[in-house]
Design an enzyme around this catalytic site. Structure first.
Site, PDB file in Angstrom:
ATOM      1  N   TRP A   8       0.826  -1.218   0.000  1.00 25.86           N
ATOM      2  CA  TRP A   8       0.000   0.000   0.000  1.00 25.86           C
ATOM      3  C   TRP A   8       0.851   1.254   0.000  1.00 25.86           C
ATOM      4  O   TRP A   8       0.498   2.249  -0.650  1.00 25.86           O
ATOM      5  CB  TRP A   8      -1.021  -0.029   1.138  1.00 25.86           C
ATOM      6  CG  TRP A   8      -2.085  -1.042   0.816  1.00 25.86           C
ATOM      7  CD1 TRP A   8      -2.285  -2.245   1.411  1.00 25.86           C
ATOM      8  CD2 TRP A   8      -3.055  -0.961  -0.254  1.00 25.86           C
ATOM      9  NE1 TRP A   8      -3.321  -2.919   0.787  1.00 25.86           N
ATOM     10  CE2 TRP A   8      -3.805  -2.155  -0.226  1.00 25.86           C
ATOM     11  CE3 TRP A   8      -3.352  -0.003  -1.222  1.00 25.86           C
ATOM     12  CZ2 TRP A   8      -4.843  -2.419  -1.137  1.00 25.86           C
ATOM     13  CZ3 TRP A   8      -4.378  -0.253  -2.129  1.00 25.86           C
ATOM     14  CH2 TRP A   8      -5.110  -1.445  -2.080  1.00 25.86           C
ATOM     15  N   LYS A  63     -12.857  -1.454   6.669  1.00 24.72           N
ATOM     16  CA  LYS A  63     -12.270  -2.455   7.572  1.00 24.72           C
ATOM     17  C   LYS A  63     -12.782  -2.212   8.990  1.00 24.72           C
ATOM     18  O   LYS A  63     -13.629  -2.953   9.478  1.00 24.72           O
ATOM     19  CB  LYS A  63     -10.756  -2.416   7.484  1.00 24.72           C
ATOM     20  CG  LYS A  63     -10.285  -2.712   6.043  1.00 24.72           C
ATOM     21  CD  LYS A  63      -8.888  -2.257   5.821  1.00 24.72           C
ATOM     22  CE  LYS A  63      -8.518  -2.097   4.364  1.00 24.72           C
ATOM     23  NZ  LYS A  63      -8.767  -3.244   3.506  1.00 24.72           N
ATOM     24  N   ASP A  65      -1.609   6.818   6.430  1.00 28.17           N
ATOM     25  CA  ASP A  65      -2.679   5.962   5.919  1.00 28.17           C
ATOM     26  C   ASP A  65      -2.979   4.916   6.994  1.00 28.17           C
ATOM     27  O   ASP A  65      -2.183   4.006   7.220  1.00 28.17           O
ATOM     28  CB  ASP A  65      -2.204   5.293   4.620  1.00 28.17           C
ATOM     29  CG  ASP A  65      -3.206   4.266   4.092  1.00 28.17           C
ATOM     30  OD1 ASP A  65      -4.299   4.105   4.690  1.00 28.17           O
ATOM     31  OD2 ASP A  65      -2.888   3.616   3.072  1.00 28.17           O
TER      32      ASP A  65
HETATM   33  N1  PMP Z   1      -4.328   1.605   2.162  1.00 26.74           N
HETATM   34  C1  PMP Z   1      -4.388   0.450   2.823  1.00 26.74           C
HETATM   35  C2  PMP Z   1      -3.459   0.213   3.973  1.00 26.74           C
HETATM   36  C3  PMP Z   1      -5.344  -0.512   2.457  1.00 26.74           C
HETATM   37  O1  PMP Z   1      -5.417  -1.673   3.115  1.00 26.74           O
HETATM   38  C4  PMP Z   1      -6.205  -0.240   1.374  1.00 26.74           C
HETATM   39  C5  PMP Z   1      -7.296  -1.187   0.948  1.00 26.74           C
HETATM   40  N2  PMP Z   1      -7.129  -2.502   1.198  1.00 26.74           N
HETATM   41  C6  PMP Z   1      -6.069   0.967   0.695  1.00 26.74           C
HETATM   42  C7  PMP Z   1      -5.117   1.877   1.127  1.00 26.74           C
HETATM   43  C8  PMP Z   1      -6.934   1.301  -0.479  1.00 26.74           C
HETATM   44  O2  PMP Z   1      -8.202   1.581  -0.049  1.00 26.74           O
HETATM   45  P1  PMP Z   1      -9.442   1.813  -1.016  1.00 26.74           P
HETATM   46  O3  PMP Z   1      -9.792   0.485  -1.577  1.00 26.74           O
HETATM   47  O4  PMP Z   1     -10.462   2.385  -0.089  1.00 26.74           O
HETATM   48  O5  PMP Z   1      -9.016   2.772  -2.070  1.00 26.74           O
END
Ligand code: PMP
Length: 362
Positions: free
Chosen positions: A103, A197, A173
């Site tokens: 991520w 989540k 994040d």
């Molecule tokens: N950052 C992290 C740490 C994530 O786990 C995720 C989604 N699994 C995201 C960003 C992306 O999120 P979204 O699908 O809401 O764009």
């Protein structure tokens, strides 16, 4: 009631049963209005009260630190990856990133599309199975901000504390561990998370930002991509994802009922220790992927002796009523996501399943 699955999905993930049931009870008639919350105007007093309550409740769970605002923005955490550099990365500045895995990588790639971006610390050498030490996370002199990912959902690492970046705004994040433990918001200029989540259903990202960080965004930015638009209009410039925000408010009430962030942290520690102990006490049959000090309490990643055995494990787990134990396709292996809403009993059931699987495969 029909049987609930042992849901270990990484996201969208299990929501608290009490919340789902409450939402169900007022689904077709919210508060005697004769309408569901998603059928009413976002400009009306009934919806606005929910919207404001969700923001207040979130700040209250964080101890009401002064100077922060809660924004609701669509497009998930991934849109934040772009909005952050678009809004905050000025001429002659650099955006600092800590590279910790899948991520963080996506956030960095997005920032590179916008401007001058630099990785100031990385755990690449360990295959992202550890995290850089806090002393090694030093912002550049001309940094607009420093960004890190508190919990890598795919690899299963989690920062237990955060670097001091001095006057450089620290942006985090927290998509996969927000509200899983107490934290001092004052350390951060901004934290953000996709809701799906620990907060509610997908479709909304929650941004908690220090108000003074948001000045006039660059003039060329489209209205919906400026933080200022959300700040000035209380995230009601256009139609917000109202049902999702209502659900977030319900999840926040549930967290309050569980003893706030201290309460959920205690539950989360207990759940994660149960599963990590089962892995560590399996005599090597199960192997944790991440160095113990960096292990995530939210996403527990582990492996078996061979990919074949892992496939067999996933199949047998599905037959036994478990969902979501297959690791992310990019890294393989196994992963149990144990967000706030996962009951302790489900973790006990998983451990029992793991022990039985081991007994029949040794
Ligand atoms: N950052 C992290 C740490 C994530 O786990 C995720 C989604 N699994 C995201 C960003 C992306 O999120 P979204 O699908 O809401 O764009």
């Amino acid at each position: 009631m029909s049987k609930r699955a042992y849901n270990f999905n990484a996201g969208p993930a299990a929501l608290p049963l009490e919340v789902l049931e409450r939402a169900q009870a007022e689904f077709v008639d919210y508060g005697g209005t004769g309408m569901s919350i998603m059928e009413m105007s976002h400009r009306g007093a009934v919806y606005e009260a929910v919207h404001n309550e969700a923001q207040e409740r979130l700040l209250s769970l964080l101890g009401n630190p002064s100077g922060y605002k809660v924004l609701f923005i669509q497009g998930g955490a991934s849109t934040q990856f772009a909005m952050i550099p678009m809004n905050f990365l000025g001429e002659g500045q650099v955006a600092d990133y800590v590279m910790t895995g899948s991520w963080a990588d996506k956030a960095i790639k997005e920032a590179k599309l916008i401007g001058n971006t630099q990785v100031v610390a990385s755990s690449e050498a360990s295959g992202y199975m550890s995290l850089p030490s806090l002393q090694d996370i030093q912002p550049s002199d001309n940094a607009a901000y420093l960004h890190l990912t508190s919990n890598e959902t795919i690899e299963g690492t989690q920062f237990k504390s955060f670097p001091d970046t001095g006057s450089v705004p620290l942006i985090v994040d927290m998509s996969s561990d927000i509200l899983s433990r107490p934290f001092d918001l004052n350390q951060f200029a901004m934290v953000y998370a996709g809701a799906q989540k620990n907060l509610g259903p997908s479709g909304v990202a929650v941004v908690i930002v220090r108000e003074d960080l948001i000045t006039d965004s660059p003039k060329h930015l489209p209205t919906m991509l400026r933080y200022n638009t959300y700040l000035k209009n209380n995230s009601l410039y256009n139609t917000p994802p109202s049902f999702g925000i209502y659900m977030i408010n319900e999840v926040l009430k549930w967290i309050e009922e569980k003893g706030g962030l201290q309460g959920v942290e205690a539950m989360n520690r207990k759940k994660a220790s149960l599963i990590y102990d089962a892995i560590d006490q399996s005599g090597g049959f199960y192997r944790g992927c991440v160095s113990p000090e960096f292990r995530s309490d939210m996403n527990i990643t582990f492996r078996l002796g061979s990919e074949e055995l892992e496939k067999e494990f996933v199949k047998a787990s599905e037959q036994a009523g478990f969902v979501g134990l297959k690791g992310h396709r990019s890294v393989g292996g196994l992963r149990a996501s144990v967000y706030n809403a996962i009951p302790y009993e489900n973790c006990q059931a998983l451990v029992e399943f793991m022990q039985n699987f081991q007994a029949s495969h040794e």
